[in-house]
Scaffold this motif. Structure first.
Motif, PDB file in Angstrom:
ATOM      1  N   ILE A 255     -36.803  36.302  49.144  1.00 39.37           N
ATOM      2  CA  ILE A 255     -37.703  37.454  49.277  1.00 39.37           C
ATOM      3  C   ILE A 255     -37.357  38.256  50.528  1.00 39.37           C
ATOM      4  N   GLU A 313     -49.877  35.390  50.195  1.00 40.72           N
ATOM      5  CA  GLU A 313     -48.986  35.241  49.044  1.00 40.72           C
ATOM      6  C   GLU A 313     -49.415  36.133  47.886  1.00 40.72           C
ATOM      7  N   GLN A 430     -42.244  36.517  44.707  1.00 40.42           N
ATOM      8  CA  GLN A 430     -43.479  36.333  45.469  1.00 40.42           C
ATOM      9  C   GLN A 430     -44.574  35.758  44.579  1.00 40.42           C
TER      10      GLN A 430
END
Length: 461
Positions: A255, A313, A430
């Motif tokens: 990410i 998150e 994610q």
């Protein structure tokens, strides 16, 4: 069109001021006096370090042109910087874990000061050495300081949630306010005082020296794994095993690389995107506007991170989708708005639309930095933090080197489309990370239920 620039800047400034002034107790984290002293010390150092970095950025390319180098030679110098960070970054990260993070931060100051000194020479080899030193320094800037902060924070027994406050303030100041002031100060030195394009590098060296003095006088040392029997190769293997064996760490690294790779590509592309026909645009003012948008993002992030009910998150999935959409604007406007063929002049209508989209992307950048720092503090193991963080930067630097080498080979719309795809992939990863992060809690509850069925009482209030 000058009114448009002022309207965007003023609008962003008003929103940032409103967000900061309207914070309630729900948006703030109650901390201790000892923590506030610790936090302010770190913010002072981090701001000085970032001032040393931001002062150089706008004038590197310009300085090289004043020495008579062409686009190809300048491109090679930039590639040397990113290549150096890729090749040596993991080594210096491992040394930081083993030899001490404070020592690594001091090494950053010395290395970057030496890089600034090389800018006084018009010799290509000396400038190449400066780029290599700058690449090493960049690796330390984005690993050693954060590693020292996290370790020292927990060593002093501060609450974990307070760490997010330091992260958000560091980005608000270091990547926002300091960037704006540094750009204006550099412009003052070069244009107003006519001290030449090397003067911002001298000023940067002074700020770095002041920061180094603060570090030496007020910071204590901390380590990752200082075991005497662990050499660099063993540390590399340990970091690689940690990444390979923990999906959360691997996802976090992917990410980070996807987002930062898109971000650094954007840095090279925004100027030709806004002025495809050599339109006269105020580069410095637009840069300050972008930094103000980044401040807006970090202000939003501080509110989100202050609330226990909001999971980093979860909201980062939305941030990545928005950032992906914002970098699609150059492609969309290219199809919907007829491109102008007139050379020069002011910014076009499509350029105005793209500028708004780019400000949105910069706001996402402002949210990204404290949020990724928060996730790294949760998932990256302490004993190899700097090593693993620099492992993450290997694909990033490799990608940027490839982009720099082929910057003229592809249309700008293709480059933006690639970045948009990367950011969308980051949102998918994610989502996966968010799902995995919830698993331990589910498993713990299942174990508690299993224990309860076997006859052991559960003490549930």
């Amino acid at each position: 069109m000058e009114l448009f620039y002022y309207a965007v800047f003023g609008g962003l400034a008003a929103v940032v001021a409103a967000l900061e002034l309207s914070k309630t107790n729900k948006d703030r984290i109650n901390t201790s006096t000892a923590f506030n002293s610790f936090k302010n010390n770190y913010l002072l150092v981090y701001s000085l370090m970032m001032a040393g970095d931001w002062l150089q950025g706008p004038y590197v390319y310009y300085l090289y042109t004043t020495y008579g180098f062409g686009k190809g030679e300048i491109g090679q110098l930039f590639i040397a910087g990113f290549g150096s960070s890729m090749l040596f970054g993991t080594i210096v990260g491992s040394l930081a874990d083993k030899q001490g993070r404070k020592r690594a931060c001091v090494t950053y100051c010395i290395t970057y000061i030496l890089s600034c000194i090389t800018k006084h020479s018009p010799q290509y080899k000396v400038l190449m050495l400066g780029r290599i030193l700058g690449g090493i320094a960049t690796s330390l800037l984005f690993s050693a300081f954060e590693s020292w902060l996290v370790a020292e924070h927990f060593k002093r027994g501060f609450d974990q949630q307070w760490l997010s406050l330091t992260f958000s303030k560091a980005i608000f100041l270091g990547n926002g306010l300091v960037a704006i002031v540094s750009g204006l100060f550099g412009n003052l030195l070069v244009d107003t005082f006519s001290l030449g394009p090397v003067s911002p590098f001298d000023a940067a060296a002074c700020f770095l020296a002041i920061g180094m003095a603060v570090i030496l006088s007020s910071w204590s040392e901390n380590y990752g794994d200082p075991s005497e029997n662990k050499d660099l190769l063993t540390q590399f293997k340990g970091a690689a095993v940690a990444i390979a064996s923990d999906e959360k760490i691997a996802l976090l690294g992917a990410i980070q690389s996807l987002f930062e790779g898109s971000m650094y590509t954007f840095v090279f592309l925004w100027t030709p995107a806004l002025s495809p026909n050599d339109e006269d645009i105020p580069h410095g003012f637009i840069f300050a506007t972008f930094m103000l948008a980044s401040m807006l993002g970090s202000s939003v992030a501080s509110r989100l991170l202050a609330r226990n009910s909001t999971k980093v998150e979860s909201y980062m999935q939305i941030v990545f989708v928005i950032s992906s959409a914002s970098l699609l604007l150059p492609i969309v406007t290219n199809f919907l708005v007829a491109p102008s063929k007139v050379k020069g002049g002011g910014i076009s209508f499509s350029g105005c639309l793209q500028l708004l989209g780019f400000c949105t992307f910069e706001a996402c950048v402002g949210i990204f930095w404290p949020s990724i720092m928060k996730m790294r503090s949760q998932y990256v193991p302490e004993e190899a933090r700097s090593t693993i963080m620099n492992f993450f930067r290997i694909p990033l630097n490799m990608f940027v080197c490839i982009v720099l080498y082929n910057v003229d080979a592809f249309p700008i719309t293709i480059m933006f489309g690639m970045c948009s795809i990367f950011l969308f992939v980051a949102s998918i990863l994610q989502r996966r990370l968010s799902a995995i992060a919830e698993k331990p809690k589910t498993e713990d509850w299942a174990m508690m239920k299993e224990t309860d069925t076997e006859g052991e009482p559960l003490n549930v209030m």
